[in-house]
Scaffold this active site. Structure first.
Site, PDB file in Angstrom:
ATOM      1  CD  GLN A  34      -3.108   0.701   0.205  1.00 58.96           C
ATOM      2  OE1 GLN A  34      -3.235  -0.420  -0.243  1.00 58.96           O
ATOM      3  NE2 GLN A  34      -3.884   1.707  -0.180  1.00 58.96           N
ATOM      4  CB  ILE A  35       3.881   2.175   1.974  1.00 64.46           C
ATOM      5  CG1 ILE A  35       3.245   2.277   3.359  1.00 64.46           C
ATOM      6  CG2 ILE A  35       5.049   3.157   1.840  1.00 64.46           C
ATOM      7  CD1 ILE A  35       4.108   1.734   4.484  1.00 64.46           C
ATOM      8  N   GLY A  37       2.075   2.213  -3.321  1.00 62.94           N
ATOM      9  CA  GLY A  37       1.074   2.568  -4.317  1.00 62.94           C
ATOM     10  C   GLY A  37       1.090   1.602  -5.488  1.00 62.94           C
ATOM     11  CD  GLU A  61       2.728 -27.563   6.810  1.00 68.09           C
ATOM     12  OE1 GLU A  61       2.192 -28.229   7.722  1.00 68.09           O
ATOM     13  OE2 GLU A  61       3.404 -28.072   5.913  1.00 68.09           O
TER      14      GLU A  61
HETATM   15  C1  LIG Z   1       3.070 -23.312  -1.906  1.00 65.38           C
HETATM   16  C2  LIG Z   1       2.217 -24.423  -1.387  1.00 65.38           C
HETATM   17  C3  LIG Z   1       2.819 -25.548  -0.879  1.00 65.38           C
HETATM   18  C4  LIG Z   1       2.058 -26.615  -0.407  1.00 65.38           C
HETATM   19  N1  LIG Z   1       2.693 -27.702   0.079  1.00 65.38           N
HETATM   20  C5  LIG Z   1       1.991 -28.732   0.505  1.00 65.38           C
HETATM   21  C6  LIG Z   1       2.647 -29.899   1.012  1.00 65.38           C
HETATM   22  O1  LIG Z   1       3.870 -29.981   1.039  1.00 65.38           O
HETATM   23  N2  LIG Z   1       1.905 -30.936   1.457  1.00 65.38           N
HETATM   24  C7  LIG Z   1       0.533 -30.885   1.431  1.00 65.38           C
HETATM   25  O2  LIG Z   1      -0.102 -31.850   1.851  1.00 65.38           O
HETATM   26  N3  LIG Z   1      -0.120 -29.801   0.964  1.00 65.38           N
HETATM   27  C8  LIG Z   1       0.570 -28.718   0.501  1.00 65.38           C
HETATM   28  N4  LIG Z   1      -0.083 -27.615   0.021  1.00 65.38           N
HETATM   29  C9  LIG Z   1      -1.535 -27.627   0.000  1.00 65.38           C
HETATM   30  C10 LIG Z   1      -2.081 -26.853   1.195  1.00 65.38           C
HETATM   31  O3  LIG Z   1      -1.906 -27.560   2.379  1.00 65.38           O
HETATM   32  C11 LIG Z   1      -3.560 -26.582   0.892  1.00 65.38           C
HETATM   33  O4  LIG Z   1      -3.617 -25.638  -0.157  1.00 65.38           O
HETATM   34  C12 LIG Z   1      -4.268 -26.050   2.132  1.00 65.38           C
HETATM   35  O5  LIG Z   1      -4.449 -27.072   3.073  1.00 65.38           O
HETATM   36  C13 LIG Z   1      -5.634 -25.472   1.789  1.00 65.38           C
HETATM   37  O6  LIG Z   1      -6.390 -26.411   1.107  1.00 65.38           O
HETATM   38  P1  LIG Z   1      -7.091 -26.007  -0.267  1.00 65.38           P
HETATM   39  O7  LIG Z   1      -6.112 -25.235  -1.108  1.00 65.38           O
HETATM   40  O8  LIG Z   1      -7.710 -27.244  -0.818  1.00 65.38           O
HETATM   41  O9  LIG Z   1      -8.203 -24.976   0.156  1.00 65.38           O
HETATM   42  P2  LIG Z   1      -9.685 -25.321   0.599  1.00 65.38           P
HETATM   43  O10 LIG Z   1      -9.668 -26.394   1.638  1.00 65.38           O
HETATM   44  O11 LIG Z   1     -10.506 -25.530  -0.628  1.00 65.38           O
HETATM   45  O12 LIG Z   1     -10.076 -23.977   1.298  1.00 65.38           O
HETATM   46  C14 LIG Z   1     -10.364 -22.798   0.533  1.00 65.38           C
HETATM   47  C15 LIG Z   1     -10.743 -21.701   1.503  1.00 65.38           C
HETATM   48  O13 LIG Z   1     -11.901 -22.068   2.238  1.00 65.38           O
HETATM   49  C16 LIG Z   1     -11.642 -22.014   3.637  1.00 65.38           C
HETATM   50  N5  LIG Z   1     -12.341 -23.089   4.329  1.00 65.38           N
HETATM   51  C17 LIG Z   1     -12.338 -24.409   4.008  1.00 65.38           C
HETATM   52  N6  LIG Z   1     -13.073 -25.111   4.898  1.00 65.38           N
HETATM   53  C18 LIG Z   1     -13.527 -24.202   5.798  1.00 65.38           C
HETATM   54  C19 LIG Z   1     -14.321 -24.305   6.965  1.00 65.38           C
HETATM   55  N7  LIG Z   1     -14.814 -25.478   7.395  1.00 65.38           N
HETATM   56  N8  LIG Z   1     -14.600 -23.162   7.651  1.00 65.38           N
HETATM   57  C20 LIG Z   1     -14.106 -21.965   7.238  1.00 65.38           C
HETATM   58  N9  LIG Z   1     -13.345 -21.813   6.131  1.00 65.38           N
HETATM   59  C21 LIG Z   1     -13.067 -22.911   5.432  1.00 65.38           C
HETATM   60  C22 LIG Z   1     -10.134 -22.161   3.781  1.00 65.38           C
HETATM   61  O14 LIG Z   1      -9.678 -21.561   4.987  1.00 65.38           O
HETATM   62  C23 LIG Z   1      -9.640 -21.418   2.551  1.00 65.38           C
HETATM   63  O15 LIG Z   1      -9.565 -20.034   2.802  1.00 65.38           O
HETATM   64  C24 LIG Z   1       0.638 -26.531  -0.450  1.00 65.38           C
HETATM   65  C25 LIG Z   1       0.034 -25.373  -0.953  1.00 65.38           C
HETATM   66  C26 LIG Z   1       0.789 -24.327  -1.415  1.00 65.38           C
HETATM   67  C27 LIG Z   1       0.104 -23.093  -1.951  1.00 65.38           C
END
Ligand SMILES: Cc1cc2nc3c(=O)[nH]c(=O)nc-3n(C[C@H](O)[C@H](O)[C@H](O)COP(=O)(O)OP(=O)(O)OC[C@H]3O[C@@H](n4cnc5c(N)ncnc54)[C@H](O)[C@@H]3O)c2cc1C
Length: 81
Positions: A34-35, A37, A61
């Site tokens: 934001q700072i 811009g 995680e």
């Molecule tokens: C760079 C990177 C590295 C990764 N590395 C690993 C790895 O090494 N090993 C591994 O196993 N996974 C890994 N992941 C996967 C990561 O753990 C998942 O992306 C994460 O657990 C979120 O799951 P999702 O993306 O399916 O989101 P979703 O579960 O689909 O969630 C989407 C959104 O909905 C929200 N949401 C979901 N359920 C609820 C609820 N009941 N109440 C409120 N809000 C909710 C979540 O908080 C989130 O904001 C990695 C992801 C990234 C981006």
């Protein structure tokens, strides 16, 4: 430290540490963007890279929303004791 001591609260402490540090990092990085811009959001801007690096910590995680739910459950359980 609480994990090494075998305390049941260690999971709660870990959740809280990850939740606090990731949300604070995102707030700081968002403020930095934001700072700067419009220059802050460009692909070549270092601050947008810091924002993305911080933001991913709110997703991997254990997402922020799931951590909020679990911390709420811990708090309710602790209040009942
Ligand atoms: C760079 C990177 C590295 C990764 N590395 C690993 C790895 O090494 N090993 C591994 O196993 N996974 C890994 N992941 C996967 C990561 O753990 C998942 O992306 C994460 O657990 C979120 O799951 P999702 O993306 O399916 O989101 P979703 O579960 O689909 O969630 C989407 C959104 O909905 C929200 N949401 C979901 N359920 C609820 C609820 N009941 N109440 C409120 N809000 C909710 C979540 O908080 C989130 O904001 C990695 C992801 C990234 C981006």
């Amino acid at each position: 430290v609480s994990k090494e001591r075998g305390e049941t609260e260690s999971v709660n402490h870990t959740l809280l540490a990850k939740y606090r540090t990731s949300t604070i990092a995102v707030k700081a990085a968002a403020d930095a963007v934001q700072i700067h811009g419009a220059q802050g959001i460009g692909a070549e801007a270092s601050v947008q890279r810091h924002y993305r690096d911080a933001k991913v910590m709110e997703i991997i995680e254990g997402t922020t929303q799931i951590q909020q739910t679990m911390l709420g459950q811990f708090a309710v359980r602790a209040a009942r004791l």
